[in-house]
Design an enzyme around this catalytic site. Sequence first.
Site, PDB file in Angstrom:
ATOM      1  N   GLY A   1      23.737 -31.980  23.875  1.00 25.02           N
ATOM      2  CA  GLY A   1      24.155 -30.658  24.536  1.00 25.02           C
ATOM      3  C   GLY A   1      24.266 -31.040  26.194  1.00 25.02           C
ATOM      4  CB  SER A   2      24.103 -34.062  28.336  1.00 27.02           C
ATOM      5  OG  SER A   2      25.386 -34.551  27.562  1.00 27.02           O
ATOM      6  CG  ASN A   3      29.806 -32.638  28.027  1.00 29.54           C
ATOM      7  OD1 ASN A   3      30.375 -32.776  29.258  1.00 29.54           O
ATOM      8  ND2 ASN A   3      29.573 -33.651  27.076  1.00 29.54           N
TER       9      ASN A   3
ATOM     10  CG  LEU B   1      30.326 -34.073  15.875  1.00 33.02           C
ATOM     11  CD1 LEU B   1      29.249 -34.766  15.108  1.00 33.02           C
ATOM     12  CD2 LEU B   1      31.345 -34.821  16.592  1.00 33.02           C
TER      13      LEU B   1
ATOM     14  CG  ASN C   1      37.198 -31.213  22.425  1.00 37.53           C
ATOM     15  OD1 ASN C   1      35.918 -31.189  22.071  1.00 37.53           O
ATOM     16  ND2 ASN C   1      37.861 -32.267  21.943  1.00 37.53           N
TER      17      ASN C   1
ATOM     18  CG  HIS D   1      38.470 -37.368  23.024  1.00 42.14           C
ATOM     19  ND1 HIS D   1      37.712 -37.276  22.014  1.00 42.14           N
ATOM     20  CD2 HIS D   1      38.996 -38.480  23.636  1.00 42.14           C
ATOM     21  CE1 HIS D   1      38.097 -38.316  21.275  1.00 42.14           C
ATOM     22  NE2 HIS D   1      38.608 -39.061  22.207  1.00 42.14           N
TER      23      HIS D   1
ATOM     24  CG  ASP E   1      40.702 -35.464  20.009  1.00 39.35           C
ATOM     25  OD1 ASP E   1      39.979 -34.469  20.358  1.00 39.35           O
ATOM     26  OD2 ASP E   1      40.272 -36.560  19.310  1.00 39.35           O
TER      27      ASP E   1
ATOM     28  CD  GLU F   1      31.913 -36.867  27.860  1.00 36.36           C
ATOM     29  OE1 GLU F   1      31.474 -35.862  27.387  1.00 36.36           O
ATOM     30  OE2 GLU F   1      31.947 -38.027  27.441  1.00 36.36           O
TER      31      GLU F   1
HETATM   32  C1  GRF Z   1      30.426 -36.017  24.542  1.00 37.70           C
HETATM   33  O1  GRF Z   1      30.593 -37.527  24.795  1.00 37.70           O
HETATM   34  C2  GRF Z   1      31.744 -35.398  24.387  1.00 37.70           C
HETATM   35  O2  GRF Z   1      32.927 -35.747  25.096  1.00 37.70           O
HETATM   36  C3  GRF Z   1      32.140 -35.392  23.013  1.00 37.70           C
HETATM   37  O3  GRF Z   1      30.644 -35.476  22.506  1.00 37.70           O
HETATM   38  C4  GRF Z   1      29.759 -35.983  23.308  1.00 37.70           C
HETATM   39  C5  GRF Z   1      28.595 -34.657  23.173  1.00 37.70           C
HETATM   40  O4  GRF Z   1      27.604 -35.095  24.347  1.00 37.70           O
HETATM   41  N1  GRF Z   1      33.136 -34.395  22.542  1.00 37.70           N
HETATM   42  P1  GRF Z   1      26.672 -33.979  24.559  1.00 37.70           P
HETATM   43  O5  GRF Z   1      26.216 -33.295  23.066  1.00 37.70           O
HETATM   44  O6  GRF Z   1      27.085 -33.027  25.555  1.00 37.70           O
HETATM   45  O7  GRF Z   1      25.389 -34.598  25.317  1.00 37.70           O
END
Ligand code: GRF
Length: 207
Positions: A12-14, A89, A106, A108, A149, A178
């Site tokens: 969940g870093s994003n 996923l 999304n 990617h 995608d 990202e």
């Molecule tokens: C990221 O690399 C994103 O591009 C892909 O899954 C990864 C998720 O990373 N879809 P995080 O859980 O947000 O750290």
Amino acid sequence: MLKIGVLVSGNGSNLQSLLDNIDNGNIDGEICVVISDKSGAYGLERAQKYGIPTFSFDRNKYSNGEINKRILKLLKDMDISLVVLAGFLSILSPEMINEYKNAIINIHPSLIPSFCGPGFYGIKVHENAIKYGVKVSGCTVHYVDEGTDTGPIILQSPVEVSDYDTPESLQKKILKHEHILLPKAVKLICEGRLRIVGRKVYIDEEV
Ligand code: GRF
């Protein structure tokens, strides 16, 4: 203010990059719910720290169809208008994609249409990019359609691949991009500045 739902399967870093950008006032939106298909996902903990309601429908317990049904019901009940897949996923059902047409995005970790589609997830994306010998990879934020995608591209960010990069080092480098790209896309959506025409996404000037 736009009501956002975020779906995660892992770290969940994003998601964190979105939380930070909402916190500092850069994004005028609200994350109202975070949902996972993995009960122990750290992304859920990150959300809980902000007092955001979380739900998980574990893939070991529920079928893909059931996960989709439950998530769709939650999103509808909570009146969510933008769904962000931040490392989610499970495959989205046609019903979900239909109900949230042009309202699911999304991120990617490659420059689509390279190294994407079925089977290209996690470290595999970067292993393939290194194996192929590309000099540039990167990340893409796109709308989600029925394919994997394949939806219209919103933003992309290139990242140089050095001779010494490993899949892991490349993954790390791209992840940093990202964390800038995803909030940028969400901000544009919250400001109502994106227009989809066929496969193209136009970004309107700031007024
Ligand atoms: C990221 O690399 C994103 O591009 C892909 O899954 C990864 C998720 O990373 N879809 P995080 O859980 O947000 O750290």
